[in-house]
Design a protein around this motif. Structure first.
Motif, mmCIF file in Angstrom:
data_model
loop_
_atom_site.group_PDB
_atom_site.id
_atom_site.type_symbol
_atom_site.label_atom_id
_atom_site.label_comp_id
_atom_site.label_asym_id
_atom_site.label_seq_id
_atom_site.Cartn_x
_atom_site.Cartn_y
_atom_site.Cartn_z
ATOM 1 N N GLN A 113 -30.001 100.814 74.870
ATOM 2 C CA GLN A 113 -31.098 99.868 74.663
ATOM 3 C C GLN A 113 -32.445 100.532 74.921
ATOM 4 O OE1 GLN A 113 -32.102 97.697 72.820
ATOM 5 N NE2 GLN A 113 -31.186 95.804 73.623
ATOM 6 N N ARG A 114 -32.499 101.486 75.839
ATOM 7 C CA ARG A 114 -33.728 102.240 76.048
ATOM 8 C C ARG A 114 -34.093 103.041 74.791
ATOM 9 N NH1 ARG A 114 -35.500 103.059 81.478
ATOM 10 N NH2 ARG A 114 -34.276 101.789 82.914
ATOM 11 N N VAL A 115 -33.090 103.593 74.124
ATOM 12 C CA VAL A 115 -33.352 104.275 72.857
ATOM 13 C C VAL A 115 -33.928 103.278 71.851
ATOM 14 C CG1 VAL A 115 -32.341 105.542 70.921
ATOM 15 C CG2 VAL A 115 -31.542 106.000 73.243
ATOM 16 N N GLY A 116 -33.342 102.074 71.812
ATOM 17 C CA GLY A 116 -33.837 101.055 70.895
ATOM 18 C C GLY A 116 -35.285 100.687 71.172
ATOM 19 N N ILE A 117 -35.650 100.589 72.442
ATOM 20 C CA ILE A 117 -37.033 100.280 72.796
ATOM 21 C C ILE A 117 -37.954 101.439 72.418
ATOM 22 C CG2 ILE A 117 -38.595 99.853 74.732
ATOM 23 C CD1 ILE A 117 -36.238 98.363 76.075
ATOM 24 N N ALA A 118 -37.514 102.667 72.706
ATOM 25 C CA ALA A 118 -38.318 103.837 72.337
ATOM 26 C C ALA A 118 -38.530 103.893 70.831
ATOM 27 C CB ALA A 118 -37.631 105.114 72.835
ATOM 28 N N ARG A 119 -37.491 103.634 70.069
ATOM 29 C CA ARG A 119 -37.619 103.634 68.610
ATOM 30 C C ARG A 119 -38.602 102.556 68.148
ATOM 31 N NH1 ARG A 119 -32.269 102.134 65.558
ATOM 32 N NH2 ARG A 119 -32.781 100.200 66.645
ATOM 33 N N ALA A 120 -38.592 101.399 68.831
ATOM 34 C CA ALA A 120 -39.465 100.308 68.436
ATOM 35 C C ALA A 120 -40.936 100.622 68.692
ATOM 36 C CB ALA A 120 -39.063 99.027 69.173
ATOM 37 N N ILE A 121 -41.238 101.356 69.773
ATOM 38 C CA ILE A 121 -42.636 101.559 70.148
ATOM 39 C C ILE A 121 -43.207 102.888 69.682
ATOM 40 C CG2 ILE A 121 -42.369 100.059 72.143
ATOM 41 C CD1 ILE A 121 -42.359 102.539 73.917
ATOM 42 N N VAL A 122 -42.374 103.794 69.152
ATOM 43 C CA VAL A 122 -42.862 105.135 68.824
ATOM 44 C C VAL A 122 -43.927 105.103 67.735
ATOM 45 C CG1 VAL A 122 -41.134 105.681 67.042
ATOM 46 C CG2 VAL A 122 -42.116 107.523 68.458
ATOM 47 N N ALA A 123 -43.863 104.132 66.840
ATOM 48 C CA ALA A 123 -44.850 104.037 65.761
ATOM 49 C C ALA A 123 -46.086 103.246 66.177
ATOM 50 C CB ALA A 123 -44.224 103.411 64.516
ATOM 51 N N GLU A 124 -46.180 102.910 67.464
ATOM 52 C CA GLU A 124 -47.324 102.192 68.024
ATOM 53 C C GLU A 124 -47.606 100.880 67.299
ATOM 54 O OE1 GLU A 124 -50.538 105.000 68.131
ATOM 55 O OE2 GLU A 124 -49.578 106.208 69.682
ATOM 56 N N PRO A 125 -46.622 99.985 67.250
ATOM 57 C CA PRO A 125 -46.825 98.690 66.597
ATOM 58 C C PRO A 125 -47.741 97.808 67.438
ATOM 59 C CG PRO A 125 -44.753 98.678 67.767
ATOM 60 C CD PRO A 125 -45.295 100.084 67.887
ATOM 61 N N ARG A 126 -48.212 96.735 66.845
ATOM 62 C CA ARG A 126 -49.020 95.756 67.581
ATOM 63 C C ARG A 126 -48.200 94.543 67.998
ATOM 64 N NH1 ARG A 126 -54.089 94.954 67.807
ATOM 65 N NH2 ARG A 126 -54.203 92.992 66.639
ATOM 66 N N LEU A 127 -47.064 94.351 67.339
ATOM 67 C CA LEU A 127 -46.228 93.182 67.602
ATOM 68 C C LEU A 127 -44.791 93.634 67.821
ATOM 69 C CD1 LEU A 127 -45.653 90.093 67.621
ATOM 70 C CD2 LEU A 127 -45.450 90.227 65.125
ATOM 71 N N LEU A 128 -44.165 93.130 68.889
ATOM 72 C CA LEU A 128 -42.777 93.448 69.207
ATOM 73 C C LEU A 128 -41.985 92.152 69.274
ATOM 74 C CD1 LEU A 128 -40.733 95.679 70.115
ATOM 75 C CD2 LEU A 128 -41.373 95.102 72.465
ATOM 76 N N LEU A 129 -40.892 92.087 68.523
ATOM 77 C CA LEU A 129 -39.993 90.939 68.530
ATOM 78 C C LEU A 129 -38.636 91.406 69.042
ATOM 79 C CD1 LEU A 129 -40.871 89.481 64.996
ATOM 80 C CD2 LEU A 129 -41.811 88.776 67.208
ATOM 81 N N ALA A 130 -38.125 90.742 70.052
ATOM 82 C CA ALA A 130 -36.855 91.154 70.662
ATOM 83 C C ALA A 130 -35.912 89.959 70.734
ATOM 84 C CB ALA A 130 -37.089 91.740 72.052
ATOM 85 N N ASP A 131 -34.684 90.163 70.272
ATOM 86 C CA ASP A 131 -33.695 89.086 70.226
ATOM 87 C C ASP A 131 -32.596 89.367 71.250
ATOM 88 O OD1 ASP A 131 -32.227 86.894 69.550
ATOM 89 O OD2 ASP A 131 -31.721 87.546 67.525
ATOM 90 N N GLU A 132 -32.636 88.655 72.365
ATOM 91 C CA GLU A 132 -31.643 88.805 73.441
ATOM 92 C C GLU A 132 -31.402 90.278 73.775
ATOM 93 O OE1 GLU A 132 -30.501 86.425 75.140
ATOM 94 O OE2 GLU A 132 -30.621 84.604 73.956
ATOM 95 N N PRO A 133 -32.457 91.019 74.148
ATOM 96 C CA PRO A 133 -32.292 92.464 74.356
ATOM 97 C C PRO A 133 -31.398 92.839 75.518
ATOM 98 C CG PRO A 133 -34.442 91.732 75.124
ATOM 99 C CD PRO A 133 -33.828 90.576 74.411
ATOM 100 N N THR A 134 -31.119 91.900 76.427
ATOM 101 C CA THR A 134 -30.228 92.210 77.552
ATOM 102 C C THR A 134 -28.883 91.513 77.429
ATOM 103 O OG1 THR A 134 -31.085 90.377 78.899
ATOM 104 C CG2 THR A 134 -32.227 92.482 79.064
ATOM 105 N N GLY A 135 -28.601 90.925 76.254
ATOM 106 C CA GLY A 135 -27.412 90.095 76.089
ATOM 107 C C GLY A 135 -26.099 90.828 76.273
#
Length: 255
Positions: free
Chosen positions: A181-203
């Motif tokens: 999941q840390r890889v998933g978060i890193a992949r999500a933020i590497v492009a420096e987005p302005r909006l992050l949507l997460a669906d049950e990230p700790t499920g």
């Protein structure tokens, strides 16, 4: 902790909850929203009749704000995230990201938006099994055509930020659930987005690992000034959120 008493602004011991709420709302109003949804609805026709998944939802998200979306299974959380991320089209209402109405964008423009402005974190991680952690994180930058030198610097930075630098060359199957999941978060933020949507990230994580991921998400959102909406059942994530929204039968019932 309730949304009335939790937030990034400091307050004195004599402040009342009403005063803190007013201060927070003034601070929010001073910053333009990244995401605005107005009377958003999604209805699915079935042989047994229409199923209303999302009904007349209005909300906004601003930079540096972590908003939790709670509600029981079937309340419409995933459908709402899909509408806000341009993965589904509303039956009525509008969703605008950085001022762009998603309904006005064709599929290629929505894809470009998802590569540059908004990012997703999924419950099921969504990693490519044959790629290393580093290569998975690189994917958004490769799709954008980021030059190799800049790509390497940014990937190194986000892997370090999520505590995965020592595991950069391991594949998903060699990592724990929390590390994936840390890889998933890193992949999500590497492009420096302005909006992050997460669906049950700790499920899919145990409580200890889930707490670590929630702390990491909150740190990333506040440090990088993202606007984030996180669908969750986890009470610890609700405590970490700056605001909590609750869905019931597709409707927002409180804030």
């Amino acid at each position: 902790m309730s949304p009335e008493t939790h937030g990034p602004e400091a307050h004195g011991p004599g402040d009342s909850p009403g005063t803190r709420r007013e201060r927070r709302e003034r601070a929010r109003a001073a910053v333009a929203p990244v995401l605005v949804a107005e009377r958003l609805s999604r209805v699915f026709p079935t042989p047994a009749g229409d199923v209303v998944a999302v009904a007349d939802v209005s909300l906004d998200l601003r930079p540096g704000e972590l908003v939790a979306l709670r509600g029981p299974s079937g309340s419409g959380k995933t459908t709402l995230l899909n509408l806000l991320g341009g993965l589904d089209e509303p039956t009525s209402g509008t969703a605008r990201v950085d001022g762009q109405d998603l309904a006005d964008l064709d599929e290629s423009a929505r894809l470009a938006l998802r590569r540059t402005t908004l990012a997703f974190v999924f419950q099921a991680f969504g990693l490519i099994g044959d790629l290393t952690a580093r290569e998975n994180v690189e994917v958004p930058l490769r799709l954008r055509g980021t030059p190799p030198t800049e790509r390497d610097l940014r990937v190194d930075a986000v892997l370090g930020a999520v505590g995965l630098a020592p595991h950069a060359h391991q594949r998903p199957g060699e990592l724990s659930g929390g590390q994936q999941q840390r890889v998933g978060i890193a992949r999500a933020i590497v492009a420096e987005p302005r909006l992050l949507l997460a669906d049950e990230p700790t499920g899919q994580l145990d409580s200890t690992t889930g707490t670590e991921i929630m702390e990491l998400l909150a740190e990333v959102v506040h440090a990088r000034g993202l606007a984030a909406l996180v669908a969750t059942h986890d009470p610890l994530m609700l405590e970490r959120a700056d605001r909590v929204l609750r869905l019931r039968d597709g409707r927002l019932v409180d804030d």
